[in-house]
Motif scaffolding. Structure first.
Motif, PDB file in Angstrom:
ATOM      1  N   LYS A  58     -17.510 -13.646 -13.505  1.00 28.12           N
ATOM      2  CA  LYS A  58     -17.103 -14.569 -12.473  1.00 28.12           C
ATOM      3  C   LYS A  58     -15.856 -14.183 -11.614  1.00 28.12           C
ATOM      4  N   ALA A  59     -15.892 -14.396 -10.280  1.00 32.68           N
ATOM      5  CA  ALA A  59     -14.840 -14.019  -9.486  1.00 32.68           C
ATOM      6  C   ALA A  59     -14.244 -15.309  -9.072  1.00 32.68           C
ATOM      7  N   GLY A  60     -12.646 -15.081  -8.825  1.00 30.18           N
ATOM      8  CA  GLY A  60     -12.008 -16.239  -8.505  1.00 30.18           C
ATOM      9  C   GLY A  60     -12.313 -16.697  -6.963  1.00 30.18           C
ATOM     10  N   ALA A  61     -12.479 -17.957  -6.780  1.00 26.94           N
ATOM     11  CA  ALA A  61     -12.941 -18.479  -5.450  1.00 26.94           C
ATOM     12  C   ALA A  61     -11.993 -18.228  -4.261  1.00 26.94           C
ATOM     13  N   ASP A  62     -10.820 -17.625  -4.828  1.00 27.74           N
ATOM     14  CA  ASP A  62      -9.690 -17.195  -3.661  1.00 27.74           C
ATOM     15  C   ASP A  62     -10.031 -15.795  -2.958  1.00 27.74           C
ATOM     16  N   ILE A  63     -11.010 -15.054  -3.560  1.00 30.36           N
ATOM     17  CA  ILE A  63     -11.198 -13.866  -2.776  1.00 30.36           C
ATOM     18  C   ILE A  63     -12.721 -14.004  -2.190  1.00 30.36           C
ATOM     19  N   SER A  64     -12.697 -13.495  -1.041  1.00 28.81           N
ATOM     20  CA  SER A  64     -14.028 -13.617  -0.257  1.00 28.81           C
ATOM     21  C   SER A  64     -15.082 -12.926  -0.770  1.00 28.81           C
ATOM     22  N   PRO A  65     -16.257 -13.389  -0.427  1.00 29.77           N
ATOM     23  CA  PRO A  65     -17.672 -12.555  -1.009  1.00 29.77           C
ATOM     24  C   PRO A  65     -17.670 -11.067  -0.049  1.00 29.77           C
ATOM     25  N   GLU A  66     -17.050 -11.174   1.124  1.00 36.48           N
ATOM     26  CA  GLU A  66     -17.251  -9.703   1.573  1.00 36.48           C
ATOM     27  C   GLU A  66     -16.374  -8.612   0.954  1.00 36.48           C
ATOM     28  N   VAL A  67     -15.206  -9.153   0.384  1.00 36.70           N
ATOM     29  CA  VAL A  67     -14.228  -8.288  -0.118  1.00 36.70           C
ATOM     30  C   VAL A  67     -14.836  -7.976  -1.585  1.00 36.70           C
TER      31      VAL A  67
END
Ligand SMILES: [Zn+2]
Ligand SMILES: [Zn+2]
Length: 364
Positions: A148-157
């Motif tokens: 799971k990735a934090g919602a604060d990092i955009s998917p492109e990154v």
């Protein structure tokens, strides 16, 4: 439910947009709505028919980030967090068996003899399906390791984390880099940029990036990731490059050289940069490039040097690369230089040839 995906049906053609059905989920499977798919140098190799693992027709795209659209059963991510619909996740592109010699005895799952890779080794006839990221959806098997990735990092990154970030971490870890050592990184692509950040985090001394004058933007960007010196290989004779590296290291040369350019020519020059006792980590060569001339006596034996190939990555490397992005110390968002829609998949693959483009992303 129907969905669209970009499909390579013939090498050097398309990809074509095709419509498919999604079959019901099996236990532990996750359906992900792709937000961003990374376009990798490997995708160009696949498109051109240079990757021996490919069976057509296939949906390319091994780097992805997306939102859990549906799932069956309870699933935990590798950090132990329960996964729910609506969560943004990334996943290990490689699915390993856990049972072969390399998985269970050597404990090097990246060497698994049964390793399958989303967007690379699957054809459209295989399950799970859809199985590549140039698609509106991907179905992840129950064996897939997800984070799971934090919602604060955009998917492109997030997309390069799963391929170049993870492989780059693997290379830096296996290099055994010690504090203060001088590093040469050949190639200012995503692999090289990630490697610079990892070497900086591990306390490297000088970090020298070598690259072409045609990649000037990427070279300059590398400075924000810990690179201390730039060497333009097409503007300096090999002798002068070597002199420069020696001038920084008391005449010794580089303790570690990372080949991250993906060319046989890089290996031909990189071997000369090694100090006595140096380690050469060949990481960027992902398709057959034939044989390379190495001065065995001068550059290997007399130097007591080691040359090591680095093959892909496993989930431990993926997690470390994600942590480096989450840590926000480096401007990873600057890696993303072009965005394409799914119908522009062909242009997106072509864009890999543009040396000003660091990372292209398809956003279905
Ligand atoms: Zn890749
Ligand atoms: Zn295995």
């Amino acid at each position: 439910m129907k969905f669209e995906a970009a499909v390579i049906e013939k090498f050097n053609r398309g990809p074509e947009i095709r419509e498919f059905d999604i079959s019901p989920l099996g236990e532990g499977e996750i359906l992900v709505r792709i937000e961003a798919a990374g376009v990798c140098g490997s995708d160009l190799h696949i498109f051109e028919g240079r990757d021996p693992r490919i069976r057509l027709p296939m949906i390319p795209g091994h780097e992805g980030a997306g939102i859990v659209a549906d799932m069956k059963g309870d699933v935990l991510d590798v950090r132990g967090n329960p996964v729910h619909p609506g969560d943004r996740i990334i996943w290990d592109r490689g699915v390993v068996c856990g049972r072969c010699f390399y998985c269970s005895v050597e404990k090097k799952p990246f060497l698994c003899i049964n390793r399958k890779v989303y967007g690379i080794t699957f054809s459209t006839a295989d399950s799970p399906f859809p199985n590549g990221c140039y698609s509106r959806y991907i179905k992840l098997s129950s064996l897939t390791r997800i984070v799971k990735a934090g919602a604060d990092i955009s998917p492109e990154v997030l997309v390069p984390v799963g391929c170049s970030g993870a492989t780059s971490f693997h290379a830096v870890e296996e290099s055994g880099l010690r504090e203060g050592e001088t590093v040469v990184i050949q190639g200012p692509g995503p692999l090289g940029i990630f490697a610079a950040a990892f070497c900086r985090n591990r306390g490297a001394g000088h970090i020298i990036m070598t690259g072409s004058g045609k990649s000037r933007k990427r070279m300059e960007l590398a400075r924000s990731f810990g690179v201390t010196h730039l060497v333009y290989r097409d503007e300096m004779a090999l002798e002068s490059q070597l002199e420069f590296i020696k001038s920084l290291t008391g005449g010794r040369g580089a303790d570690i050289v990372f080949e991250m350019a993906g060319s046989a020519g890089a290996v031909e020059s990189g071997q000369h940069f090694l100090a006595r006792g140096g380690r050469y980590m060949i990481t960027g060569i992902a398709v057959p490039v034939g044989s390379v001339g190495i001065d065995v006596y001068e550059n290997l034996v007399r130097k007591n040097a080691s040359v090591r190939g680095v093959w892909v990555s496993d989930t431990s490397h993926l997690l470390k690369a994600l942590e480096a992005v989450e840590d926000l110390r480096y401007p990873f968002e600057k890696l993303v230089s072009r965005r394409f829609s799914l119908v522009e998949a062909g242009q997106a693959i072509e864009s890999v040839k543009d040396r000003d483009v660091l990372k292209s992303v398809i956003m279905p």
